[in-house]
Motif scaffolding. Structure first.
Motif, PDB file in Angstrom:
ATOM      1  N   ALA A 170      37.662  42.884  45.423  1.00  0.00           N
ATOM      2  CA  ALA A 170      38.396  41.801  44.479  1.00  0.00           C
ATOM      3  C   ALA A 170      39.278  40.379  45.435  1.00  0.00           C
ATOM      4  O   ALA A 170      39.124  39.285  44.725  1.00  0.00           O
ATOM      5  CB  ALA A 170      38.940  42.426  43.321  1.00  0.00           C
ATOM      6  N   ASP A 171      40.244  40.994  46.158  1.00  0.00           N
ATOM      7  CA  ASP A 171      40.374  39.332  46.885  1.00  0.00           C
ATOM      8  C   ASP A 171      40.273  39.621  48.217  1.00  0.00           C
ATOM      9  O   ASP A 171      40.442  38.262  48.963  1.00  0.00           O
ATOM     10  CB  ASP A 171      42.090  40.419  46.930  1.00  0.00           C
ATOM     11  N   GLY A 172      39.162  39.827  48.622  1.00  0.00           N
ATOM     12  CA  GLY A 172      38.146  39.411  49.969  1.00  0.00           C
ATOM     13  C   GLY A 172      38.740  39.809  51.241  1.00  0.00           C
ATOM     14  O   GLY A 172      38.943  38.740  52.278  1.00  0.00           O
ATOM     15  N   SER A 173      39.787  40.919  51.094  1.00  0.00           N
ATOM     16  CA  SER A 173      40.551  40.955  52.420  1.00  0.00           C
ATOM     17  C   SER A 173      39.354  41.984  53.444  1.00  0.00           C
ATOM     18  O   SER A 173      39.917  41.829  54.652  1.00  0.00           O
ATOM     19  CB  SER A 173      42.035  42.271  51.717  1.00  0.00           C
ATOM     20  N   THR A 174      38.409  42.509  52.883  1.00  0.00           N
ATOM     21  CA  THR A 174      37.455  43.139  53.584  1.00  0.00           C
ATOM     22  C   THR A 174      36.848  41.850  54.880  1.00  0.00           C
ATOM     23  O   THR A 174      35.886  41.357  53.873  1.00  0.00           O
ATOM     24  CB  THR A 174      36.879  43.935  53.290  1.00  0.00           C
TER      25      THR A 174
END
Length: 120
Positions: free
Chosen positions: A47-51
């Motif tokens: 959800a936090d877009g860290s990938t």
């Protein structure tokens, strides 16, 4: 014209550096099966877009490889003794940049790009 290779037989894929993989054809069924890999599910749920896109490409390549690679040649331990094929071994092999790049280019991208020809 779209050229279809209707063979479902595994074939050897040369990745350079003396490494070859015996792979099954990349099919819709393989890609759908890879989607259910826990690492891909976790990345999709990020959800936090860290990938990053690079991380996702690595995760997908490993998931696909664990499904389609049936044998390998040219992979050994630090003493040069051939290693048996294992899922962990496949993951470790794809951590090597030149091997990962060759697998991405020759197998995954090659199977996803439709080759168009002009009629003469």
């Amino acid at each position: 014209m779209l050229r279809l290779n209707l063979s479902n037989e595994p074939h050897w894929l040369d990745l350079g550096h003396g490494v070859r993989l015996l792979v099954e054809p990349l099919t819709t069924a393989v890609m759908l099966a890879a989607r259910s890999d826990p690492a891909i599910v976790a990345a999709a749920a990020d959800a936090d877009g860290s990938t990053s896109n690079d991380d996702l490409a690595r995760i997908v390549a490993k998931a696909v490889a664990r499904i389609v690679v049936k044998d390998w040649d040219g992979v050994g331990d630090e003493d040069g003794k051939p290693l048996p094929l294992t899922p962990d071994g496949i993951d470790a092999l794809l951590e090597l940049w030149p091997i990962f790049e060759a697998f991405q280019t020759k197998y995954i991208a090659g199977a996803l790009i439709l080759d168009a020809e002009k009629n003469a």
